[in-house]
Design a protein around this motif. Structure first.
Motif, PDB file in Angstrom:
ATOM      1  N   ARG A   6       3.198   5.913  -2.870  1.00 44.84           N
ATOM      2  CA  ARG A   6       4.368   6.650  -3.380  1.00 44.84           C
ATOM      3  C   ARG A   6       4.312   6.778  -4.894  1.00 44.84           C
ATOM      4  O   ARG A   6       4.629   7.835  -5.449  1.00 44.84           O
ATOM      5  CB  ARG A   6       5.656   5.953  -2.965  1.00 44.84           C
ATOM      6  CG  ARG A   6       6.094   6.244  -1.558  1.00 44.84           C
ATOM      7  CD  ARG A   6       7.503   5.743  -1.310  1.00 44.84           C
ATOM      8  NE  ARG A   6       7.560   4.292  -1.472  1.00 44.84           N
ATOM      9  CZ  ARG A   6       7.616   3.418  -0.493  1.00 44.84           C
ATOM     10  NH1 ARG A   6       7.624   3.838   0.751  1.00 44.84           N
ATOM     11  NH2 ARG A   6       7.656   2.123  -0.725  1.00 44.84           N
ATOM     12  N   GLN A   7       3.880   5.726  -5.579  1.00 41.13           N
ATOM     13  CA  GLN A   7       3.793   5.753  -7.037  1.00 41.13           C
ATOM     14  C   GLN A   7       2.757   6.772  -7.493  1.00 41.13           C
ATOM     15  O   GLN A   7       2.982   7.518  -8.446  1.00 41.13           O
ATOM     16  CB  GLN A   7       3.454   4.353  -7.572  1.00 41.13           C
ATOM     17  CG  GLN A   7       3.487   4.242  -9.063  1.00 41.13           C
ATOM     18  CD  GLN A   7       4.873   4.415  -9.636  1.00 41.13           C
ATOM     19  OE1 GLN A   7       5.866   4.169  -8.971  1.00 41.13           O
ATOM     20  NE2 GLN A   7       4.937   4.862 -10.853  1.00 41.13           N
ATOM     21  N   ARG A   8       1.599   6.815  -6.810  1.00 42.58           N
ATOM     22  CA  ARG A   8       0.560   7.793  -7.173  1.00 42.58           C
ATOM     23  C   ARG A   8       1.059   9.212  -6.962  1.00 42.58           C
ATOM     24  O   ARG A   8       0.823  10.102  -7.791  1.00 42.58           O
ATOM     25  CB  ARG A   8      -0.694   7.554  -6.337  1.00 42.58           C
ATOM     26  CG  ARG A   8      -1.545   6.407  -6.817  1.00 42.58           C
ATOM     27  CD  ARG A   8      -2.922   6.449  -6.173  1.00 42.58           C
ATOM     28  NE  ARG A   8      -2.852   6.275  -4.729  1.00 42.58           N
ATOM     29  CZ  ARG A   8      -2.989   5.127  -4.094  1.00 42.58           C
ATOM     30  NH1 ARG A   8      -3.196   4.036  -4.784  1.00 42.58           N
ATOM     31  NH2 ARG A   8      -2.913   5.060  -2.797  1.00 42.58           N
ATOM     32  N   LYS A   9       1.763   9.454  -5.854  1.00 38.16           N
ATOM     33  CA  LYS A   9       2.286  10.794  -5.595  1.00 38.16           C
ATOM     34  C   LYS A   9       3.319  11.185  -6.635  1.00 38.16           C
ATOM     35  O   LYS A   9       3.358  12.338  -7.083  1.00 38.16           O
ATOM     36  CB  LYS A   9       2.907  10.850  -4.200  1.00 38.16           C
ATOM     37  CG  LYS A   9       1.888  10.875  -3.086  1.00 38.16           C
ATOM     38  CD  LYS A   9       2.557  10.965  -1.734  1.00 38.16           C
ATOM     39  CE  LYS A   9       1.553  10.972  -0.612  1.00 38.16           C
ATOM     40  NZ  LYS A   9       2.192  11.051   0.710  1.00 38.16           N
ATOM     41  N   GLU A  48       0.831  -1.208   0.000  1.00 40.47           N
ATOM     42  CA  GLU A  48       0.000   0.000   0.000  1.00 40.47           C
ATOM     43  C   GLU A  48       0.866   1.258   0.000  1.00 40.47           C
ATOM     44  O   GLU A  48       0.567   2.227  -0.708  1.00 40.47           O
ATOM     45  CB  GLU A  48      -0.925   0.007   1.215  1.00 40.47           C
ATOM     46  CG  GLU A  48      -2.025  -1.022   1.153  1.00 40.47           C
ATOM     47  CD  GLU A  48      -2.782  -1.144   2.454  1.00 40.47           C
ATOM     48  OE1 GLU A  48      -2.431  -0.438   3.433  1.00 40.47           O
ATOM     49  OE2 GLU A  48      -3.729  -1.953   2.503  1.00 40.47           O
ATOM     50  N   ALA A  49       1.933   1.253   0.772  1.00 37.17           N
ATOM     51  CA  ALA A  49       2.832   2.413   0.812  1.00 37.17           C
ATOM     52  C   ALA A  49       3.515   2.614  -0.537  1.00 37.17           C
ATOM     53  O   ALA A  49       3.665   3.749  -0.997  1.00 37.17           O
ATOM     54  CB  ALA A  49       3.874   2.230   1.907  1.00 37.17           C
ATOM     55  N   GLN A  50       3.906   1.532  -1.183  1.00 37.66           N
ATOM     56  CA  GLN A  50       4.541   1.632  -2.506  1.00 37.66           C
ATOM     57  C   GLN A  50       3.550   2.186  -3.527  1.00 37.66           C
ATOM     58  O   GLN A  50       3.911   3.039  -4.343  1.00 37.66           O
ATOM     59  CB  GLN A  50       5.047   0.254  -2.950  1.00 37.66           C
ATOM     60  CG  GLN A  50       5.671   0.237  -4.324  1.00 37.66           C
ATOM     61  CD  GLN A  50       6.945   1.045  -4.393  1.00 37.66           C
ATOM     62  OE1 GLN A  50       7.627   1.246  -3.413  1.00 37.66           O
ATOM     63  NE2 GLN A  50       7.245   1.516  -5.576  1.00 37.66           N
ATOM     64  N   ALA A  51       2.300   1.736  -3.486  1.00 37.42           N
ATOM     65  CA  ALA A  51       1.282   2.242  -4.410  1.00 37.42           C
ATOM     66  C   ALA A  51       1.042   3.731  -4.165  1.00 37.42           C
ATOM     67  O   ALA A  51       0.891   4.510  -5.113  1.00 37.42           O
ATOM     68  CB  ALA A  51      -0.010   1.451  -4.247  1.00 37.42           C
TER      69      ALA A  51
END
Length: 88
Positions: A51-54, A46-49
């Motif tokens: 970061r990717q969206r940001k 969830e944190a990786q997703a």
């Protein structure tokens, strides 16, 4: 045969004592560095997703900013200073 049985029992009794931590903390013991549990892997995904969206949002904002700057700039005509001076 008895020696094999004794060694097997000792190995079985000692094996639970040797376990590996699925969660690793920093030197202070406050922050989690690695969490190998199922819940920890879900949090990491969830944190990786997020970061990717940001990152994608920041890239899109930067592209829009650069396009807006280019649209605000007035096109400057190409002039040759020496030719303009001779014509006058």
């Amino acid at each position: 045969m008895k020696k094999l049985l004794v060694l097997t029992l000792i190995a079985l009794l000692c094996s639970p004592c040797v376990t590996f931590a699925r969660t690793k903390y920093d030197s202070t013991g406050r922050k989690i560095i690695y969490d190998g549990t199922i819940r920890g892997q879900k949090r990491a995904a969830e944190a990786q997703a997020e970061r990717q969206r940001k990152l994608e949002a920041a890239a899109a904002a930067r592209m829009n900013y650069e396009e807006a700057l280019k649209s605000l700039e007035e096109p400057k005509p190409k002039t040759n200073f020496y030719q303009d001076r001779i014509k006058q």
